[in-house]
Design an enzyme around this catalytic site. Sequence first.
Site: not given
Ligand code: R5P
Length: 299
Positions: A43, A98-99, A172, A195, A197, A224-226
């Site tokens: 905590e 995003r969700q 995208d 794009k 996914r 995020s993950t790139g």
């Molecule tokens: C998605 O719609 C966002 O605009 C980014 O392109 C996405 O979140 C990038 O995520 P990552 O780096 O995991 O591909």
Amino acid sequence: MMAKNALPTIHYFPGDVAFASELCKTMGWPGFPIDTHNFPDGESLIRVHPKPGSKSFVIRSFNDPNEKIFPTLCAADALRRAGAKRVGLIAPYLAYLRQDKLFQEGEAVSQRVIANVLGAAFDEILTLEAHLHRIQKLSEIFSCKALSISAAPAMAEWVRKKKSPVVVVGPDEESEPWVRSIGRLAKLPYIVGKKSRYGDRRVRIDFPSPIDHPKAIIVDDIASTGATIAVAAKALAKLGVKEVDVAVVHPVFARGALRRIQAAGVRKLVSGNSIADPTNAISLTGLIAEKLSPKLRQR
Ligand code: R5P
């Protein structure tokens, strides 16, 4: 010690020192670190000091959101108990947006959850380049005043410094209006990809061809993950683009992201300062400051 009560006060967590210091300097408002004590059971104890201004702001960027959300809610409570009449949240990066719909039966819609929780704790929320897709404005989901400020002007300023012939690239179709506005402000042509996914780190991107520019700058709101950046960079190289630079607003950078982006042949990667990172090269602080004090816009 008493804070100068006439002015709003800014209260920040350790990861947000750089953004907070720049904002305090621009606004001329006093800023104070928030004390956090972690108990052995996991905590946290949150303490604010000195006495806050009657209007006060918490600065918190929500990379690693699960860890940060509860202490941020406690900071709002602490400021009210210490006398603040109005408590705002400045979240340079706001997560869980995003969700935004039920993609599969049985899931939670995290965008609504974060809006409910933060909206109940704060009187107003300011963020930058929120990932909005199926809703247009944060005010559609937050019960308090909530605003997302476009980072396009700051991104365009950086992009504009590049020598032509260069094309601005959005990965995208969803990003088309944003990429178009960066292209317009930077006076550069733009294209967007298509794009799909297939998983956290599996994406496919197709660009219209041919691309008649030897240099490209990929712009995106989040890395995020790139994977998105890496796949886009490789696709551009296949179409004959010789030099690919990247500018992202929010350098979330999950483990392995930088390696993935570098391995894709990206020459230069820069980011906005919404999350402190060595790639920060685009200051977004002024965009927040202008909203807090419209007079700054006239300078
Ligand atoms: C998605 O719609 C966002 O605009 C980014 O392109 C996405 O979140 C990038 O995520 P990552 O780096 O995991 O591909």
